[in-house]
Design an enzyme around this catalytic site. Structure first.
Site, PDB file in Angstrom:
ATOM      1  N   SER A 210       0.822  -1.209   0.000  1.00  0.00           N
ATOM      2  CA  SER A 210       0.000   0.000   0.000  1.00  0.00           C
ATOM      3  C   SER A 210       0.858   1.262   0.000  1.00  0.00           C
ATOM      4  O   SER A 210       2.058   1.221   0.290  1.00  0.00           O
ATOM      5  CB  SER A 210      -0.889  -0.018   1.237  1.00  0.00           C
ATOM      6  OG  SER A 210      -0.059   0.015   2.383  1.00  0.00           O
ATOM      7  N   GLU A 231       6.248  -0.964  -5.638  1.00  0.00           N
ATOM      8  CA  GLU A 231       5.107  -1.406  -6.450  1.00  0.00           C
ATOM      9  C   GLU A 231       3.881  -1.222  -5.573  1.00  0.00           C
ATOM     10  O   GLU A 231       3.633  -2.022  -4.677  1.00  0.00           O
ATOM     11  CB  GLU A 231       5.259  -2.887  -6.832  1.00  0.00           C
ATOM     12  CG  GLU A 231       6.494  -3.216  -7.644  1.00  0.00           C
ATOM     13  CD  GLU A 231       6.393  -2.752  -9.090  1.00  0.00           C
ATOM     14  OE1 GLU A 231       5.362  -2.173  -9.470  1.00  0.00           O
ATOM     15  OE2 GLU A 231       7.359  -2.970  -9.829  1.00  0.00           O
ATOM     16  N   LEU A 232       3.114  -0.159  -5.829  1.00  0.00           N
ATOM     17  CA  LEU A 232       2.030   0.180  -4.905  1.00  0.00           C
ATOM     18  C   LEU A 232       0.665  -0.070  -5.545  1.00  0.00           C
ATOM     19  O   LEU A 232       0.539  -0.880  -6.445  1.00  0.00           O
ATOM     20  CB  LEU A 232       2.216   1.619  -4.435  1.00  0.00           C
ATOM     21  CG  LEU A 232       3.620   1.913  -3.853  1.00  0.00           C
ATOM     22  CD1 LEU A 232       3.735   3.353  -3.411  1.00  0.00           C
ATOM     23  CD2 LEU A 232       3.971   0.974  -2.707  1.00  0.00           C
ATOM     24  N   CYS A 265      -3.447  -5.773  -7.774  1.00  0.00           N
ATOM     25  CA  CYS A 265      -3.084  -4.366  -7.996  1.00  0.00           C
ATOM     26  C   CYS A 265      -3.396  -3.949  -9.422  1.00  0.00           C
ATOM     27  O   CYS A 265      -3.810  -2.827  -9.672  1.00  0.00           O
ATOM     28  CB  CYS A 265      -1.608  -4.160  -7.681  1.00  0.00           C
ATOM     29  SG  CYS A 265      -0.547  -5.281  -8.586  1.00  0.00           S
TER      30      CYS A 265
HETATM   31  P1  NAP Z   1       0.275  -3.377   3.061  1.00  0.00           P
HETATM   32  O1  NAP Z   1      -0.576  -3.246   4.250  1.00  0.00           O
HETATM   33  O2  NAP Z   1       1.052  -2.192   2.633  1.00  0.00           O
HETATM   34  O3  NAP Z   1       1.236  -4.616   3.324  1.00  0.00           O
HETATM   35  C1  NAP Z   1       2.249  -4.980   2.436  1.00  0.00           C
HETATM   36  C2  NAP Z   1       3.495  -5.335   3.212  1.00  0.00           C
HETATM   37  O4  NAP Z   1       4.010  -4.158   3.831  1.00  0.00           O
HETATM   38  C3  NAP Z   1       3.268  -6.327   4.339  1.00  0.00           C
HETATM   39  O5  NAP Z   1       4.386  -7.149   4.455  1.00  0.00           O
HETATM   40  C4  NAP Z   1       3.113  -5.417   5.561  1.00  0.00           C
HETATM   41  O6  NAP Z   1       3.414  -6.079   6.759  1.00  0.00           O
HETATM   42  C5  NAP Z   1       4.137  -4.365   5.240  1.00  0.00           C
HETATM   43  N1  NAP Z   1       3.918  -3.075   5.883  1.00  0.00           N
HETATM   44  C6  NAP Z   1       2.743  -2.490   6.176  1.00  0.00           C
HETATM   45  N2  NAP Z   1       2.966  -1.278   6.729  1.00  0.00           N
HETATM   46  C7  NAP Z   1       4.304  -1.104   6.769  1.00  0.00           C
HETATM   47  C8  NAP Z   1       5.140  -0.052   7.228  1.00  0.00           C
HETATM   48  N3  NAP Z   1       4.645   1.072   7.734  1.00  0.00           N
HETATM   49  N4  NAP Z   1       6.480  -0.214   7.129  1.00  0.00           N
HETATM   50  C9  NAP Z   1       6.984  -1.337   6.596  1.00  0.00           C
HETATM   51  N5  NAP Z   1       6.253  -2.356   6.157  1.00  0.00           N
HETATM   52  C10 NAP Z   1       4.914  -2.248   6.222  1.00  0.00           C
HETATM   53  O7  NAP Z   1      -0.539  -3.792   1.778  1.00  0.00           O
HETATM   54  P2  NAP Z   1      -1.778  -4.763   1.697  1.00  0.00           P
HETATM   55  O8  NAP Z   1      -2.979  -3.987   2.046  1.00  0.00           O
HETATM   56  O9  NAP Z   1      -1.515  -6.018   2.405  1.00  0.00           O
HETATM   57  O10 NAP Z   1      -1.733  -5.072   0.111  1.00  0.00           O
HETATM   58  C11 NAP Z   1      -2.590  -4.482  -0.749  1.00  0.00           C
HETATM   59  C12 NAP Z   1      -1.954  -3.309  -1.479  1.00  0.00           C
HETATM   60  O11 NAP Z   1      -0.821  -3.742  -2.209  1.00  0.00           O
HETATM   61  C13 NAP Z   1      -2.918  -2.757  -2.507  1.00  0.00           C
HETATM   62  O12 NAP Z   1      -2.861  -1.368  -2.516  1.00  0.00           O
HETATM   63  C14 NAP Z   1      -2.372  -3.331  -3.810  1.00  0.00           C
HETATM   64  O13 NAP Z   1      -2.762  -2.607  -4.940  1.00  0.00           O
HETATM   65  C15 NAP Z   1      -0.912  -3.287  -3.550  1.00  0.00           C
HETATM   66  N6  NAP Z   1      -0.212  -4.183  -4.474  1.00  0.00           N
HETATM   67  C16 NAP Z   1       0.581  -3.654  -5.435  1.00  0.00           C
HETATM   68  C17 NAP Z   1       1.217  -4.469  -6.347  1.00  0.00           C
HETATM   69  C18 NAP Z   1       2.081  -3.918  -7.431  1.00  0.00           C
HETATM   70  O14 NAP Z   1       2.796  -4.699  -8.064  1.00  0.00           O
HETATM   71  N7  NAP Z   1       2.068  -2.639  -7.708  1.00  0.00           N
HETATM   72  C19 NAP Z   1       1.055  -5.844  -6.241  1.00  0.00           C
HETATM   73  C20 NAP Z   1       0.246  -6.365  -5.243  1.00  0.00           C
HETATM   74  C21 NAP Z   1      -0.374  -5.512  -4.354  1.00  0.00           C
HETATM   75  P3  NAP Z   1       2.251  -6.594   7.753  1.00  0.00           P
HETATM   76  O15 NAP Z   1       1.466  -7.605   7.015  1.00  0.00           O
HETATM   77  O16 NAP Z   1       2.991  -7.127   8.906  1.00  0.00           O
HETATM   78  O17 NAP Z   1       1.416  -5.357   8.086  1.00  0.00           O
END
Ligand code: NAP
Length: 458
Positions: A210, A231-232, A265
């Site tokens: 995210s 990659e967000l 994503c």
């Molecule tokens: P997320 O909450 O950002 O989690 C992703 C990873 O980041 C997890 O390992 C999480 O750990 C970690 N994380 C969260 N907050 C963090 C911080 N402040 N500092 C360091 N690490 C942190 O994302 P999600 O909600 O699970 O995934 C969905 C998002 O990912 C969507 O927006 C989607 O579009 C995006 N996405 C993008 C792509 C791309 O290729 N552009 C591909 C797939 C998904 P924890 O689980 O321990 O919180």
């Protein structure tokens, strides 16, 4: 967030994991650093042999592994198997091509008055990978395969809800013969990422996830002057023009919005349809979404399983419910399904206005926003209205329109008459708030290399 497997189909806690202690994390970083000092000296042939062995192992583990993926995050068993196949294809692709992508690149020696001048691509060391749960193997492998083939080593901080996938990935490369320490999992929560990233032995980071997570990792890395790839999120447009083959567009649209239970994503999220074909597209699209079978993702024939987390379903509702209360209409779905698990039905929302959050934000679930536009200008401007820029799709048989979409859609990838998909053979990444840097193909493997300039005099 605790580190645990919670089955999204039932809501039941399957297994809880203890976070690794600071001492264990230190031990693993030291191991990574040591392993790197030897791994960087191995040749492409040796790395390729080990990478192919890892791909073979993953193929033979596919039955159990796909089950674990489905239990941990709810994707259908069939899509879990497909994800594993894509991973092993990519591992073999980099085994075959890394040497070519990273071969010394000669430059014009005479122009720089050298006997020889060239660019040499060298590894940089341990790279931290912070990864999401939605494609629990693929997101990791598309980093790990090029990283290991380049001579780097990896430290994986996976999402807290897929610890068994994380453990598998932390073992499979060692089982295949890579030295222990070349690819390890750190079972830690997000709050411990900063300490790892600031460690001087860790050279760079890649994060898929995210925007808040990306912002945090990028700012810490910026403070440490370390390279990052982000990659967000995305809220990708899917534009349909009058010349399109509507039946094919509809079929693709339904899959593009609901693949991975709507949690991709690069899933198409906003459907922008020309007025001349709007009624036909809308009727067929709603029928297609409504016909999908929602249910237990372990069962054959199920198209859409549950959302991966309870919070994920609340996040979908936080965008859909206020929009419906403010006048938007659900042509199908629009309300959570009763019963156990975090099910949300395929949904099509129309009559969305600019003041609704759903207009600009990403909906991470099987919810399509449907818009009618008068012409290509309006289509392009609505497609570009969001802050994201990951993938963009346009359906048209008209050559001028194609050229316009390819030039003007603000995205890291434009797809004509198809859906956005990642392939090892093509670079992948976003612009705007979808992130920066590229994964896959040659661009991906070079992200974590030192492109060293070499000048040799007489
Ligand atoms: P997320 O909450 O950002 O989690 C992703 C990873 O980041 C997890 O390992 C999480 O750990 C970690 N994380 C969260 N907050 C963090 C911080 N402040 N500092 C360091 N690490 C942190 O994302 P999600 O909600 O699970 O995934 C969905 C998002 O990912 C969507 O927006 C989607 O579009 C995006 N996405 C993008 C792509 C791309 O290729 N552009 C591909 C797939 C998904 P924890 O689980 O321990 O919180």
């Amino acid at each position: 967030m605790s580190i645990a497997t919670i089955n999204p189909t039932t809501g039941e806690l399957v297994r809880k994991f203890d976070e690794m202690s600071a001492d264990e994390v230190e031990r693993r970083i030291a191991l990574a650093h040591d392993a790197y000092l030897r791994h960087r000296l191995t040749g492409f042939d040796e790395r390729a042999r080990l990478m192919r062995a890892a791909a073979d192992l993953m193929d033979s583990d596919a039955d159990e592994l796909s089950k674990t993926m489905t239990v941990e995050m709810g994707k259908t068993r069939e899509s879990a198997r497909g994800e594993i196949a894509k991973c092993t294809r990519t591992m073999r692709y980099y085994a075959d091509n890394a040497g070519k992508f990273l071969a010394d690149a000669p430059r014009d020696s005479a122009a720089v008055k050298a006997q020889d001048a060239y660019v040499k691509y060298l590894p940089i060391g341990p790279v931290l990978a912070v990864m999401p749960w939605n494609f629990p193997l693929w997101q990791v492998v598309r980093f790990a395969a090029p990283a290991l083939m380049a001579g780097n080593v990896g430290l994986l901080k996976h999402a807290s809800n897929v610890p068994q996938c994380a453990q598998y990935l932390g073992e499979v490369f060692t089982r295949a013969g890579f030295e222990e320490g070349c690819f390890q999992t750190l079972l830690i929560g997000a709050r411990h990422v900063e300490a790892v990233l600031r460690d001087p032995r860790v050279q760079a980071a890649t994060l898929t996830g995210s925007e808040p997570a990306g912002r945090s990792v990028a700012s810490i890395a910026g403070d440490e002057i370390k390279h990052t790839v982000l990659e967000l999120g995305g809220s990708d447009p899917f534009v349909v023009m009058p010349s399109a083959d509507i039946d094919r567009a509809v079929k693709t649209a339904v899959f593009a919005r609901t693949q991975n239970n709507g949690q991709s994503c690069i899933g198409a999220k906003r459907f922008i349809v020309h007025a001349d074909v709007y009624e036909e597209f809308s009727a067929k699209f709603v029928a297609g979404m409504d016909a999908l079978r929602v249910g237990d993702p372990m069962e054959d024939g199920v198209d859409v399983g549950p959302l991966a987390t309870e919070q994920g379903r609340k996040d979908v509702e936080a965008l859909v419910d206020p929009a419906l209360a403010a006048g938007a209409k659900a042509l199908c779905g629009g309300k959570r399904l009763d019963g156990a698990g975090w099910f949300y039905p395929p949904t099509v929302i129309t009559d969305i206005t600019e003041d609704m959050d759903i207009y600009r934000q990403e909906v991470f679930g099987p919810v399509a926003s449907l818009y009618k536009v008068a012409d290509i200008d309006e289509a392009v401007s609505l497609a570009n209205v969001v802050d994201f820029g990951l993938g963009a799709v346009a359906w048209t048989e008209d050559a001028d329109e194609r050229a316009r979409f390819i030039r003007d859609l603000e995205a890291g990838a434009v797809t004509i008459n198809g859906m956005t998909t990642s392939y090892p053979e093509l670079p992948f990444g976003g612009v705007k708030r979808s992130g920066y840097g590229r994964e896959l193909h040659a661009e991906g493997i070079r992200e974590f290399c030192n492109a060293k300039t070499v000048w040799v005099g007489e």
